[in-house]
Design a protein around this motif. Structure first.
Motif, mmCIF file in Angstrom:
data_model
loop_
_atom_site.group_PDB
_atom_site.id
_atom_site.type_symbol
_atom_site.label_atom_id
_atom_site.label_comp_id
_atom_site.label_asym_id
_atom_site.label_seq_id
_atom_site.Cartn_x
_atom_site.Cartn_y
_atom_site.Cartn_z
ATOM 1 N N MET A 54 -85.455 16.641 -14.299
ATOM 2 C CA MET A 54 -84.761 17.263 -15.540
ATOM 3 C C MET A 54 -83.126 17.768 -14.914
ATOM 4 O O MET A 54 -81.694 17.014 -14.953
ATOM 5 C CB MET A 54 -85.065 17.299 -16.448
ATOM 6 C CG MET A 54 -85.722 17.018 -17.459
ATOM 7 S SD MET A 54 -86.617 18.521 -19.087
ATOM 8 C CE MET A 54 -85.376 19.061 -20.187
ATOM 9 N N LYS A 59 -83.890 12.254 -18.953
ATOM 10 C CA LYS A 59 -83.384 12.429 -20.037
ATOM 11 C C LYS A 59 -85.057 11.771 -20.696
ATOM 12 O O LYS A 59 -85.270 10.929 -21.757
ATOM 13 C CB LYS A 59 -82.247 11.982 -20.745
ATOM 14 C CG LYS A 59 -81.198 12.195 -20.414
ATOM 15 C CD LYS A 59 -79.748 11.632 -20.175
ATOM 16 C CE LYS A 59 -78.895 11.714 -20.114
ATOM 17 N NZ LYS A 59 -77.336 10.849 -20.697
ATOM 18 N N THR A 61 -87.879 12.033 -23.679
ATOM 19 C CA THR A 61 -87.853 12.316 -25.190
ATOM 20 C C THR A 61 -89.556 12.030 -25.416
ATOM 21 O O THR A 61 -90.238 11.357 -24.705
ATOM 22 C CB THR A 61 -87.172 10.390 -25.604
ATOM 23 O OG1 THR A 61 -88.823 9.568 -25.156
ATOM 24 C CG2 THR A 61 -86.091 10.897 -25.404
ATOM 25 N N TYR A 169 -77.802 22.378 -23.692
ATOM 26 C CA TYR A 169 -77.242 20.766 -23.899
ATOM 27 C C TYR A 169 -79.055 19.611 -23.481
ATOM 28 O O TYR A 169 -78.931 19.111 -25.658
ATOM 29 C CB TYR A 169 -77.618 20.299 -22.815
ATOM 30 C CG TYR A 169 -77.682 18.607 -22.821
ATOM 31 C CD1 TYR A 169 -76.219 18.017 -23.117
ATOM 32 C CD2 TYR A 169 -78.321 18.036 -21.402
ATOM 33 C CE1 TYR A 169 -76.454 16.414 -23.171
ATOM 34 C CE2 TYR A 169 -78.136 16.889 -21.612
ATOM 35 C CZ TYR A 169 -77.189 15.810 -21.861
ATOM 36 O OH TYR A 169 -77.412 14.373 -22.280
ATOM 37 N N HIS A 170 -80.760 20.354 -23.737
ATOM 38 C CA HIS A 170 -81.177 19.377 -23.931
ATOM 39 C C HIS A 170 -81.841 19.564 -25.256
ATOM 40 O O HIS A 170 -82.393 19.044 -26.366
ATOM 41 C CB HIS A 170 -82.670 20.298 -22.544
ATOM 42 C CG HIS A 170 -82.581 20.399 -21.429
ATOM 43 N ND1 HIS A 170 -81.832 19.293 -20.892
ATOM 44 C CD2 HIS A 170 -81.826 21.394 -20.807
ATOM 45 C CE1 HIS A 170 -81.407 19.006 -19.298
ATOM 46 N NE2 HIS A 170 -81.373 20.733 -19.189
ATOM 47 N N ARG A 173 -80.208 17.832 -27.208
ATOM 48 C CA ARG A 173 -80.104 15.900 -27.037
ATOM 49 C C ARG A 173 -80.990 16.124 -27.530
ATOM 50 O O ARG A 173 -81.203 14.005 -28.495
ATOM 51 C CB ARG A 173 -79.987 16.088 -25.838
ATOM 52 C CG ARG A 173 -80.758 14.711 -25.141
ATOM 53 C CD ARG A 173 -80.749 14.550 -23.831
ATOM 54 N NE ARG A 173 -81.682 15.542 -23.173
ATOM 55 C CZ ARG A 173 -83.054 14.835 -22.979
ATOM 56 N NH1 ARG A 173 -83.754 13.590 -23.794
ATOM 57 N NH2 ARG A 173 -83.684 16.240 -22.694
#
Length: 286
Positions: A54, A59, A61, A169-170, A173
Motif C-alpha cells: 500500500m 490498492k 480489495t 483515502y483508503h 476508496r
C-alpha cells in the motif's frame, strides 16, 4: 453442554491463541496485485506485506467470508452434534454476517435440531477480538452458550472503537467513508479521529491538529466512563505509537491492563499504514 466458538479474521486474533482456546477463525480474502490471498492459515497474507504494498501504491480489495465457507463449517459442527456461537464482523461494514445467516438457514433445513447462534457484533478488529476473548473466557469458566451470548449482547452496545488514521483515502476508496469526509480530514497536519457509532457505522469524530494532541484525544475519548479495566490498542506498522497509547491509558485509574495487537490485513486494507486504534468497554451504550 459446552459449545464451539467461531469468529472471523477481522477479529485479528493470534492464530496460536485461537487454537489453544478452541476458537475457530473463518477467513475473509484479499485481492492484491491481481492475486487472491487468504487471511487464515500458514499461507495467509501478512499485514506487513500488505502495508508495504500500500505504501508503494497497492490498492487491495477485501471479500467477505462466503456462504459456502460458513455452510461447510456449520454442517461439520452439526454432524458432530456441536452447538455453535459465531461472533460476526459488523454487518454495516461487510456482507459476512449476511452470508453466515444464509448458511445457517441452509444447514438447519438439513439438521433442524442443530444449535447455530450468530451475533452481529457491530464491531471490527480489536473490538471484535475483545468480545471473542471474553466469550472464550466465559465458556472456559463454564458458562453456557446462552449465557455467553447474553453477555456479548450486553457488552457490544458499550464497546467503543476509535481509529486514528494517517490518510482517509483508503477508507474512501473502499466505500467506508464519503469523499467529502475524506477531503475534510486530509488537510495538512490534521489527524482524523473516527469511531464506530451506535449503528456500527464508521464516522468522523474529530479532526485534531498534530499527532501529540491526537493521541491525547484518543485516550480522553476512550477512558470516559469505563466499565472494564482492560483496554486494547491496535496498530498498522506503528508499534511506537501503540506503546505510547498504552502508557497513557495505564495512567488512567480505571485501566489496569492494555493489550497491544497488530491490525490484521483485512482492516489494514481499509485504514492504511500508520493507523492506531483503541477499544474499551464503557458503562453506557455509545
Amino acid at each position: 453442554m459446552t459449545f464451539k466458538l467461531l469468529t472471523d479474521s477481522t477479529a485479528d486474533l493470534d492464530e496460536n491463541w485461537a487454537k489453544a482456546h478452541d476458537v475457530e477463525i473463518l477467513g475473509l480474502t484479499i485481492q492484491l496485485d491481481v492475486e487472491i490471498y487468504e487471511t487464515v492459515g500458514p499461507n495467509r497474507l501478512t499485514s506487513e506485506k500488505l502495508l508495504e504494498s500500500m505504501k508503494n501504491g497497492g490498492k487491495p480489495t477485501t471479500s467477505q467470508v462466503n456462504v459456502g465457507q460458513f455452510e461447510e463449517s456449520f454442517r461439520r459442527h452439526a454432524q458432530n452434534g456441536d452447538a455453535v456461537l459465531y461472533l460476526a464482523f459488523s454487518s454495516v461494514l461487510s456482507g459476512t454476517y449476511q452470508s453466515s445467516m444464509i448458511a445457517r438457514n441452509l444447514v438447519l433445513e438439513e439438521f433442524p435440531d442443530a444449535t447455530i447462534e450468530i451475533v452481529d457484533t457491530l464491531a471490527a478488529a480489536g473490538g471484535e477480538g475483545y468480545l471473542s476473548v471474553l466469550a472464550a473466557a466465559a465458556r472456559d469458566e463454564g458458562k453456557t452458550l446462552e449465557e455467553t451470548k447474553a453477555m456479548v449482547i450486553d457488552i457490544l452496545p458499550r464497546l467503543r472503537t476509535y481509529f486514528l488514521v494517517d490518510d482517509l483515502y483508503h477508507l474512501m476508496r473502499g466505500g467506508r467513508l464519503s469523499k467529502t469526509s475524506a477531503i475534510m480530514g486530509s488537510l495538512a497536519n490534521i489527524k482524523p479521529l473516527l469511531w464506530l457509532d451506535k449503528t456500527g457505522k464508521l464516522v468522523p469524530l474529530a479532526k485534531i491538529r498534530g499527532r501529540k494532541k491526537a493521541l491525547k484525544e484518543v485516550v480522553s475519548q476512550a477512558t470516559k466512563s469505563i466499565a472494564h479495566r482492560t483496554a486494547v490498542v491496535a496498530y498498522a506498522n506503528d508499534l511506537e505509537g501503540a506503546e505510547s497509547l498504552k502508557e497513557s491509558l495505564l495512567e488512567h485509574d480505571m485501566i489496569d491492563e492494555v493489550l497491544i495487537m497488530p491490525l490484521g490485513p483485512v482492516i489494514s486494507a481499509h485504514v492504511g499504514p500508520g493507523t492506531l486504534a483503541v477499544f474499551t468497554i464503557g458503562k453506557d451504550a455509545r
